[in-house]
Write a protein that holds these residues in place. Structure first.
Motif, PDB file in Angstrom:
ATOM      1  N   TYR A 142      -3.369   2.850  -2.977  1.00  0.00           N
ATOM      2  CA  TYR A 142      -3.049   3.756  -1.680  1.00  0.00           C
ATOM      3  C   TYR A 142      -4.244   4.702  -1.251  1.00  0.00           C
ATOM      4  CZ  TYR A 142       1.885   2.908  -3.179  1.00  0.00           C
ATOM      5  OH  TYR A 142       2.835   2.205  -3.533  1.00  0.00           O
ATOM      6  N   GLU A 143      -4.433   4.653   0.147  1.00  0.00           N
ATOM      7  CA  GLU A 143      -5.491   5.512   0.442  1.00  0.00           C
ATOM      8  C   GLU A 143      -4.703   6.891   1.060  1.00  0.00           C
ATOM      9  OE1 GLU A 143      -9.084   5.529   3.961  1.00  0.00           O
ATOM     10  OE2 GLU A 143      -7.644   4.042   3.967  1.00  0.00           O
ATOM     11  N   VAL A 144      -5.258   7.946   0.639  1.00  0.00           N
ATOM     12  CA  VAL A 144      -4.492   9.271   0.984  1.00  0.00           C
ATOM     13  C   VAL A 144      -5.624  10.131   1.707  1.00  0.00           C
ATOM     14  CG1 VAL A 144      -3.706  11.529  -0.070  1.00  0.00           C
ATOM     15  CG2 VAL A 144      -3.615   9.260  -1.440  1.00  0.00           C
ATOM     16  N   SER A 145      -5.233  10.339   2.971  1.00  0.00           N
ATOM     17  CA  SER A 145      -5.916  11.111   4.096  1.00  0.00           C
ATOM     18  C   SER A 145      -5.324  12.353   4.402  1.00  0.00           C
ATOM     19  CB  SER A 145      -6.191  10.127   5.132  1.00  0.00           C
ATOM     20  OG  SER A 145      -6.954   9.004   4.592  1.00  0.00           O
ATOM     21  N   PRO A 146      -6.141  13.469   4.356  1.00  0.00           N
ATOM     22  CA  PRO A 146      -5.311  14.767   4.877  1.00  0.00           C
ATOM     23  C   PRO A 146      -6.167  14.857   6.242  1.00  0.00           C
ATOM     24  CG  PRO A 146      -7.248  15.214   3.374  1.00  0.00           C
ATOM     25  CD  PRO A 146      -6.948  13.624   3.281  1.00  0.00           C
ATOM     26  N   SER A 147      -5.537  15.645   7.051  1.00  0.00           N
ATOM     27  CA  SER A 147      -5.812  16.195   8.429  1.00  0.00           C
ATOM     28  C   SER A 147      -5.463  17.442   8.864  1.00  0.00           C
ATOM     29  CB  SER A 147      -5.617  15.146   9.464  1.00  0.00           C
ATOM     30  OG  SER A 147      -4.507  14.845   9.696  1.00  0.00           O
ATOM     31  N   HIS A 148      -6.400  18.287   9.244  1.00  0.00           N
ATOM     32  CA  HIS A 148      -6.063  19.795   9.702  1.00  0.00           C
ATOM     33  C   HIS A 148      -6.743  20.091  11.048  1.00  0.00           C
ATOM     34  CE1 HIS A 148      -4.081  23.408   9.128  1.00  0.00           C
ATOM     35  NE2 HIS A 148      -5.064  24.085   8.633  1.00  0.00           N
ATOM     36  N   SER A 149      -6.217  20.343  12.176  1.00  0.00           N
ATOM     37  CA  SER A 149      -6.859  20.705  13.097  1.00  0.00           C
ATOM     38  C   SER A 149      -7.956  21.909  13.070  1.00  0.00           C
ATOM     39  CB  SER A 149      -6.069  21.076  14.413  1.00  0.00           C
ATOM     40  OG  SER A 149      -6.707  21.451  15.435  1.00  0.00           O
ATOM     41  N   GLY A 150      -9.277  21.525  13.281  1.00  0.00           N
ATOM     42  CA  GLY A 150     -10.274  22.620  13.213  1.00  0.00           C
ATOM     43  C   GLY A 150     -10.875  22.603  11.912  1.00  0.00           C
TER      44      GLY A 150
ATOM     45  N   PRO B  29     -13.129  15.009   0.113  1.00  0.00           N
ATOM     46  CA  PRO B  29     -13.625  13.895   0.959  1.00  0.00           C
ATOM     47  C   PRO B  29     -12.710  13.778   2.171  1.00  0.00           C
ATOM     48  CG  PRO B  29     -12.605  13.446  -0.984  1.00  0.00           C
ATOM     49  CD  PRO B  29     -12.820  14.795  -1.241  1.00  0.00           C
ATOM     50  N   GLN B  30     -13.001  12.730   3.080  1.00  0.00           N
ATOM     51  CA  GLN B  30     -12.085  12.398   4.025  1.00  0.00           C
ATOM     52  C   GLN B  30     -10.982  11.651   3.725  1.00  0.00           C
ATOM     53  OE1 GLN B  30     -14.485  10.214   7.324  1.00  0.00           O
ATOM     54  NE2 GLN B  30     -15.430  11.972   7.508  1.00  0.00           N
ATOM     55  N   SER B  31     -11.058  10.992   2.657  1.00  0.00           N
ATOM     56  CA  SER B  31      -9.906  10.446   2.132  1.00  0.00           C
ATOM     57  C   SER B  31     -10.244   9.922   0.655  1.00  0.00           C
ATOM     58  CB  SER B  31      -9.619   8.863   2.915  1.00  0.00           C
ATOM     59  OG  SER B  31     -10.592   7.942   2.992  1.00  0.00           O
ATOM     60  N   LEU B  32      -9.409   9.724  -0.408  1.00  0.00           N
ATOM     61  CA  LEU B  32      -9.561   8.938  -1.463  1.00  0.00           C
ATOM     62  C   LEU B  32      -8.517   7.691  -1.768  1.00  0.00           C
ATOM     63  CD1 LEU B  32      -9.234  12.043  -3.775  1.00  0.00           C
ATOM     64  CD2 LEU B  32     -11.273  10.870  -3.373  1.00  0.00           C
ATOM     65  N   MET B  33      -8.820   6.913  -2.407  1.00  0.00           N
ATOM     66  CA  MET B  33      -8.172   5.532  -2.839  1.00  0.00           C
ATOM     67  C   MET B  33      -7.625   5.719  -4.135  1.00  0.00           C
ATOM     68  SD  MET B  33      -8.523   3.611  -0.124  1.00  0.00           S
ATOM     69  CE  MET B  33      -7.846   2.140  -0.771  1.00  0.00           C
ATOM     70  N   ILE B  34      -6.398   5.746  -4.200  1.00  0.00           N
ATOM     71  CA  ILE B  34      -5.768   5.936  -5.534  1.00  0.00           C
ATOM     72  C   ILE B  34      -5.113   4.617  -6.030  1.00  0.00           C
ATOM     73  CG2 ILE B  34      -4.044   7.265  -7.082  1.00  0.00           C
ATOM     74  CD1 ILE B  34      -6.730   8.585  -6.154  1.00  0.00           C
ATOM     75  N   THR B  35      -5.080   4.154  -7.254  1.00  0.00           N
ATOM     76  CA  THR B  35      -4.461   2.740  -7.556  1.00  0.00           C
ATOM     77  C   THR B  35      -3.455   3.383  -8.557  1.00  0.00           C
ATOM     78  OG1 THR B  35      -6.348   1.313  -7.471  1.00  0.00           O
ATOM     79  CG2 THR B  35      -4.638   0.738  -9.025  1.00  0.00           C
ATOM     80  N   LEU B  36      -2.158   2.929  -8.547  1.00  0.00           N
ATOM     81  CA  LEU B  36      -1.026   3.284  -9.353  1.00  0.00           C
ATOM     82  C   LEU B  36      -0.416   1.905 -10.133  1.00  0.00           C
ATOM     83  CD1 LEU B  36       1.007   5.549  -7.088  1.00  0.00           C
ATOM     84  CD2 LEU B  36      -0.464   6.366  -8.985  1.00  0.00           C
ATOM     85  N   GLY B  37      -0.260   2.321 -11.450  1.00  0.00           N
ATOM     86  CA  GLY B  37       0.381   1.436 -12.128  1.00  0.00           C
ATOM     87  C   GLY B  37       1.915   1.684 -12.351  1.00  0.00           C
ATOM     88  N   SER B  38       2.703   0.829 -12.979  1.00  0.00           N
ATOM     89  CA  SER B  38       4.112   1.261 -13.061  1.00  0.00           C
ATOM     90  C   SER B  38       4.611   2.581 -13.521  1.00  0.00           C
ATOM     91  CB  SER B  38       4.684  -0.101 -13.762  1.00  0.00           C
ATOM     92  OG  SER B  38       6.101   0.464 -13.868  1.00  0.00           O
ATOM     93  N   ALA B  39       5.490   3.142 -12.819  1.00  0.00           N
ATOM     94  CA  ALA B  39       5.646   4.825 -13.484  1.00  0.00           C
ATOM     95  C   ALA B  39       4.369   5.509 -13.837  1.00  0.00           C
ATOM     96  CB  ALA B  39       6.787   4.595 -14.581  1.00  0.00           C
TER      97      ALA B  39
ATOM     98  N   GLY C 289     -15.056   9.572  16.896  1.00  0.00           N
ATOM     99  CA  GLY C 289     -15.579   9.839  15.751  1.00  0.00           C
ATOM    100  C   GLY C 289     -15.066   9.185  14.273  1.00  0.00           C
ATOM    101  N   ALA C 290     -15.606   9.511  13.365  1.00  0.00           N
ATOM    102  CA  ALA C 290     -15.315   8.940  11.975  1.00  0.00           C
ATOM    103  C   ALA C 290     -13.728   9.021  11.837  1.00  0.00           C
ATOM    104  CB  ALA C 290     -15.976   8.984  10.811  1.00  0.00           C
ATOM    105  N   THR C 291     -13.341   9.991  12.176  1.00  0.00           N
ATOM    106  CA  THR C 291     -12.147  10.697  11.715  1.00  0.00           C
ATOM    107  C   THR C 291     -10.970  10.624  12.885  1.00  0.00           C
ATOM    108  OG1 THR C 291     -12.454  13.105  12.433  1.00  0.00           O
ATOM    109  CG2 THR C 291     -12.863  12.417  10.194  1.00  0.00           C
ATOM    110  N   GLY C 292     -11.560   9.852  14.003  1.00  0.00           N
ATOM    111  CA  GLY C 292     -10.375   9.732  15.257  1.00  0.00           C
ATOM    112  C   GLY C 292     -10.973   9.962  16.432  1.00  0.00           C
ATOM    113  N   THR C 293     -10.189   9.823  17.548  1.00  0.00           N
ATOM    114  CA  THR C 293     -10.537   9.978  18.789  1.00  0.00           C
ATOM    115  C   THR C 293     -10.069  11.133  19.491  1.00  0.00           C
ATOM    116  OG1 THR C 293     -10.748   7.408  18.871  1.00  0.00           O
ATOM    117  CG2 THR C 293     -10.474   8.770  21.121  1.00  0.00           C
ATOM    118  N   ASN C 294     -10.984  11.918  20.312  1.00  0.00           N
ATOM    119  CA  ASN C 294     -10.458  13.126  21.126  1.00  0.00           C
ATOM    120  C   ASN C 294     -10.595  12.739  22.401  1.00  0.00           C
ATOM    121  OD1 ASN C 294     -10.084  15.592  19.140  1.00  0.00           O
ATOM    122  ND2 ASN C 294     -11.933  14.744  18.525  1.00  0.00           N
TER     123      ASN C 294
END
Length: 360
Positions: A160-168, A173-183, A219-224
């Motif tokens: 999974y890629e986890v990405s937060p965003s907050h105006s201003g 980091p901009q995002s993190l890749m997380i690999t999960l196993g079962s349970a 930009g890298a995080t989106g378009t305005n």
């Protein structure tokens, strides 16, 4: 006595022939295919599970709406029957079978494997930040609580890629890749937010006041997107990084077509030269029983204007040489014509009128 190829047998194993004084002909054997079936069901808590892929050798099938399946046309021999479906565990994982004859009752139990979690916190370096949007691969979203904490539950094994965003704010980091196993629970998937300190601005030299210019900042995080009608533009609260700035208006040409800049510090010199732009207007009146009708919305080329107390409207800054469908709308009224088609060539187009009638 012939030898049958794999997965076939002959209707008779041998035939007797007598040779001499002539050859023996017409000694035929019929090859019959050995085709067997494997069948069973797949259930979760006693309920059949549909669309499970079941494989034996190179043969595959899927379970029906009641969880049943049949694998047909298999040669005699030994196989492993293996079920699979995203986000499910099967018990047993596979069942060995030997075909010849058919084998029935090859059943599996299954349960959902959505027990994994991702948890973390968004801070300003010291304190948790509330109301931060966090997204995860697949479209899931979470909002941080008063302490900056967030959580995703009921996740299947996978990456999974986890990405937060907050105006201003800029997230590190901009995002993190997380690999999960079962349970499995992944804790400490944390981000630090800092105020976005930078700005991009410039002028549109030669742009007359009034026409609207759309400016995109990618930009890298989106378009305005922003719109200006003053000949200048500015956007603040940008994070460090590379941005592409592009103005657009169908009536005008811009040079250069776009600027690329890396902010940190701010860049206030992204100016564009403007040429072209014969901008005209469409104007007219909407009447009801011979009198001007106010509060009617008139639309053309994405522009709208609402008629004044005398029923008049004006749609400015339209490009020359184009055909514009002009429409009028208001609750409880019909308009004649339903659409006025106007081609602007060398000047403004006035007298584009509509007559309203009651629709109730």
């Amino acid at each position: 006595t012939p030898t049958a190829p794999s997965c076939y047998h002959f209707n008779v194993t041998n035939r007797s022939v007598t040779l001499g004084p002539t050859n023996a002909s017409g000694i035929y054997f019929a090859a019959l295919q050995d085709a067997y079936n494997v069948s069973g069901s797949i259930t979760d808590g006693g309920v059949g599970v549909s669309n499970v892929i079941v494989q034996a050798g190179s043969h595959t099938t899927t379970t029906d709406s009641k969880g049943g399946y049949v694998l047909s046309g298999l040669c005699g021999g030994s196989y492993s029957v293996i079920p699979s479906q995203m986000c499910r565990i099967f018990n047993p994982a596979s069942i060995p079978v030997t075909l010849g004859p058919d084998t029935t009752g090859v059943n599996f139990l299954t349960f959902s494997n959505d027990l994994s979690r991702i948890r973390g916190q968004i801070t300003d370096g010291v304190n948790g930040l509330s109301n931060v949007l966090v997204t995860i691969t697949g479209g899931g979203t979470a909002i941080t609580d008063a302490n900056g904490n967030y959580s995703f539950s009921n996740l299947c094994p996978g990456t999974y890629e986890v990405s937060p965003s907050h105006s201003g704010f800029c997230l590190n980091p901009q995002s993190l890749m997380i690999t999960l196993g079962s349970a499995q629970t992944a804790n400490g998937v944390n981000f630090v937010a800092t105020p976005a300190p930078y700005r991009i601005s410039g002028t549109l030299a030669g742009m007359p006041p009034g026409p609207r210019v759309s400016v995109s900042i990618v930009g890298a995080t989106g378009t305005n997107f922003l719109t200006t009608s003053t000949g200048a533009y500015s956007i603040s609260n940008l994070c460090p990084g590379t941005y592409v700035v592009t103005p657009s208006n169908a009536c005008f040409q811009f040079y250069p077509q776009s600027w690329t800049t890396t902010v940190g510090p701010s860049d206030d010199s992204l100016d564009f030269a403007v040429s072209g732009g014969s901008a005209f207007s469409i104007a007219g009146q909407v009447t009801y029983n011979g009198f001007g009708l106010s509060n009617v919305t008139v639309t053309a080329a994405g522009q709208t204007n609402v008629t004044d107390v005398n029923g008049n409207y004006t749609l400015p800054y339209l490009c020359a040489g184009l055909l514009y469908p002009v429409t009028a709308s208001a609750p409880n009224y019909l308009f004649n014509p339903a659409t006025n088609y106007v081609t602007l060539s060398t000047g403004d187009s006035n007298g584009v009128n509509f007559a309203a009638s009651s629709s109730v």
